[in-house]
Scaffold this motif. Structure first.
Motif, PDB file in Angstrom:
ATOM      1  N   ARG A 162       0.859  -1.179   0.000  1.00 56.34           N
ATOM      2  CA  ARG A 162       0.000   0.000   0.000  1.00 56.34           C
ATOM      3  C   ARG A 162       0.897   1.231   0.000  1.00 56.34           C
ATOM      4  N   GLN A 163       0.442   2.271  -0.681  1.00 58.24           N
ATOM      5  CA  GLN A 163       1.236   3.497  -0.700  1.00 58.24           C
ATOM      6  C   GLN A 163       0.597   4.509   0.222  1.00 58.24           C
ATOM      7  N   SER A 164       1.450   5.221   0.951  1.00 60.41           N
ATOM      8  CA  SER A 164       0.910   6.272   1.796  1.00 60.41           C
ATOM      9  C   SER A 164       0.522   7.453   0.922  1.00 60.41           C
ATOM     10  N   GLY A 165      -0.339   8.291   1.449  1.00 61.98           N
ATOM     11  CA  GLY A 165      -0.813   9.425   0.666  1.00 61.98           C
ATOM     12  C   GLY A 165       0.241  10.514   0.567  1.00 61.98           C
ATOM     13  N   ASP A 166      -0.052  11.519  -0.229  1.00 61.43           N
ATOM     14  CA  ASP A 166       0.877  12.633  -0.379  1.00 61.43           C
ATOM     15  C   ASP A 166       0.818  13.532   0.847  1.00 61.43           C
ATOM     16  N   THR A 167       1.947  14.136   1.156  1.00 62.21           N
ATOM     17  CA  THR A 167       1.996  15.068   2.269  1.00 62.21           C
ATOM     18  C   THR A 167       2.196  16.472   1.731  1.00 62.21           C
ATOM     19  N   GLY A 168       1.535  17.423   2.315  1.00 67.52           N
ATOM     20  CA  GLY A 168       1.706  18.797   1.878  1.00 67.52           C
ATOM     21  C   GLY A 168       2.939  19.421   2.498  1.00 67.52           C
ATOM     22  N   ILE A 169       3.360  20.548   1.914  1.00 64.41           N
ATOM     23  CA  ILE A 169       4.517  21.253   2.450  1.00 64.41           C
ATOM     24  C   ILE A 169       4.216  21.776   3.844  1.00 64.41           C
ATOM     25  N   ALA A 170       2.956  22.192   4.077  1.00 73.85           N
ATOM     26  CA  ALA A 170       2.590  22.765   5.375  1.00 73.85           C
ATOM     27  C   ALA A 170       2.869  21.768   6.497  1.00 73.85           C
ATOM     28  N   ASP A 171       2.518  20.493   6.251  1.00 74.79           N
ATOM     29  CA  ASP A 171       2.739  19.473   7.277  1.00 74.79           C
ATOM     30  C   ASP A 171       4.234  19.305   7.551  1.00 74.79           C
ATOM     31  N   ILE A 172       5.048  19.249   6.472  1.00 76.97           N
ATOM     32  CA  ILE A 172       6.490  19.088   6.651  1.00 76.97           C
ATOM     33  C   ILE A 172       7.060  20.269   7.435  1.00 76.97           C
ATOM     34  N   GLY A 173       6.598  21.482   7.091  1.00 74.58           N
ATOM     35  CA  GLY A 173       7.095  22.671   7.785  1.00 74.58           C
ATOM     36  C   GLY A 173       6.768  22.640   9.265  1.00 74.58           C
ATOM     37  N   LYS A 174       5.515  22.243   9.591  1.00 74.80           N
ATOM     38  CA  LYS A 174       5.139  22.170  11.014  1.00 74.80           C
ATOM     39  C   LYS A 174       5.975  21.139  11.734  1.00 74.80           C
ATOM     40  N   ARG A 175       6.170  19.963  11.080  1.00 71.61           N
ATOM     41  CA  ARG A 175       6.984  18.915  11.701  1.00 71.61           C
ATOM     42  C   ARG A 175       8.398  19.405  11.984  1.00 71.61           C
ATOM     43  N   LEU A 176       8.960  20.132  10.998  1.00 74.66           N
ATOM     44  CA  LEU A 176      10.337  20.596  11.157  1.00 74.66           C
ATOM     45  C   LEU A 176      10.474  21.522  12.347  1.00 74.66           C
ATOM     46  N   LEU A 177       9.463  22.356  12.583  1.00 74.51           N
ATOM     47  CA  LEU A 177       9.599  23.364  13.632  1.00 74.51           C
ATOM     48  C   LEU A 177       9.071  22.897  14.982  1.00 74.51           C
ATOM     49  N   TYR A 178       8.277  21.802  15.012  1.00 74.03           N
ATOM     50  CA  TYR A 178       7.818  21.307  16.306  1.00 74.03           C
ATOM     51  C   TYR A 178       8.548  20.028  16.696  1.00 74.03           C
ATOM     52  N   GLU A 179       8.267  18.957  15.932  1.00 73.36           N
ATOM     53  CA  GLU A 179       8.762  17.647  16.317  1.00 73.36           C
ATOM     54  C   GLU A 179      10.278  17.530  16.135  1.00 73.36           C
ATOM     55  N   PHE A 180      10.763  18.037  15.009  1.00 72.33           N
ATOM     56  CA  PHE A 180      12.180  17.866  14.687  1.00 72.33           C
ATOM     57  C   PHE A 180      12.954  19.161  14.867  1.00 72.33           C
ATOM     58  N   SER A 181      12.497  20.008  15.798  1.00 76.79           N
ATOM     59  CA  SER A 181      13.131  21.326  15.895  1.00 76.79           C
ATOM     60  C   SER A 181      14.594  21.210  16.311  1.00 76.79           C
ATOM     61  N   LEU A 182      14.911  20.232  17.189  1.00 82.83           N
ATOM     62  CA  LEU A 182      16.296  20.094  17.642  1.00 82.83           C
ATOM     63  C   LEU A 182      17.201  19.711  16.474  1.00 82.83           C
ATOM     64  N   ALA A 183      16.754  18.699  15.690  1.00 81.11           N
ATOM     65  CA  ALA A 183      17.550  18.287  14.537  1.00 81.11           C
ATOM     66  C   ALA A 183      17.679  19.426  13.535  1.00 81.11           C
ATOM     67  N   PHE A 184      16.600  20.184  13.378  1.00 81.53           N
ATOM     68  CA  PHE A 184      16.604  21.322  12.454  1.00 81.53           C
ATOM     69  C   PHE A 184      17.656  22.344  12.863  1.00 81.53           C
TER      70      PHE A 184
END
Lengths: 104, 173
Positions: B124-146
């Motif tokens: 099964r293929q996962s659906g497409d992700t929007g840029i907005a979701d990636i941006g939020k992830r980068l600044l919340y969940e992965f902020s330290l790595a960022f």
């Protein structure tokens, strides 16, 4: 449908890695080695994205990971070219076989 | 199967040919500029695969960072470090080839056979992700790595400048 299978992407990534390893061992110039490293990193990124698409429950994680790989590749290219320039300034050549100051 | 799917399949085959041909050119070309061109072709091919893998955003990033920035940096390094006579690589030594071929074959064959024998069915293929979701992830969940990767880029930049620029002063002393 070839584009719907995980295997195609994994085999392509393996081919990129193999080409990169071949170039890394065989090339006799620093730029050639840098090119090979970029190939290997691209294979890693493609692998990440393929697993992200077909196996991951959350499709955003693999994309973030691939972005980080790109960032590290950019840093690596900058450092690599910096080294090449430094070696060229010091030895007036960047042929790795002619730089053997540690052997002397 | 509609026409669009058929066209997409044909383009996919073309991308495979393009990527593999670019990679082969990148590692076998005797003239370094040709190798860089092969590498750029491979980058563009991989950017195409990213579209098929549901991320047009990463495809754009691939073109910007790899096909744009890194290719230019490599061309710059090639042109500044080599005089025209040196651009042509000297004859490959047998010793290097004797080492390179087994290393390439072992890594390639082992990985390809592992993929083929793993028995990965259609998934099964996962659906497409929007840029907005990636941006939020980068600044919340992965902020330290960022933040860490921005620090890494800064250190790499300053380090490259120190490595290249510091030499002249020491020579002058």
């Amino acid at each position: 449908m070839l584009s719907n299978g995980l295997q195609v992407y994994l085999i392509l990534a393996a081919l990129l890695l193999a080409a990169g390893v071949y170039g890394l061992v065989q090339k006799r110039s620093f730029i050639g080695m840098l090119i090979s490293i970029e190939l290997i990193l691209n294979g890693a990124g493609l692998n990440c994205m393929a697993f992200n698409r077909f196996c991951s429950p959350d499709p955003a994680i693999g994309q973030v990971l691939t972005l980080f790989i790109m960032g590290i590749a950019a840093a690596e290219a900058a450092i690599g070219v910096g080294f090449i320039l430094a070696v060229y300034k010091r030895f007036r050549t960047i042929d790795p076989t002619r730089i053997f100051i540690l052997k002397q | 199967m509609s026409e669009y799917r058929i066209i997409a399949e044909v383009v996919f085959y073309l991308l495979i040919v393009l990527t593999v041909a670019g990679a082969v050119l990148a590692v076998t070309a005797r003239i370094l500029i040709h190798a860089v061109v092969g590498l750029a072709v491979t980058f563009l091919g991989v950017a195409g695969f990213y579209v098929y893998l549901g991320s047009p955003f990463l495809s754009m990033m691939q073109i910007l960072i790899y096909a744009g920035a890194i290719t230019i940096v490599l061309v710059f390094g090639t042109m500044i470090g080599y005089t025209p006579r040196q651009i042509v690589e000297t004859k490959i030594r047998d010793k290097n080839l004797r080492l390179a071929l087994p290393a390439c074959l072992v890594s390639g064959v082992v990985l390809c056979s592992a993929v083929v024998t793993a028995g990965l069915g259609t998934m099964r293929q996962s659906g497409d992700t929007g840029i907005a979701d990636i941006g939020k992830r980068l600044l919340y969940e992965f902020s330290l790595a960022f933040e860490l990767i921005s620090l890494l880029l800064l250190i790499a930049m300053v380090g490259a400048m120190v490595i290249v620029g510091g030499q002249e002063e020491r020579d002058a002393e």
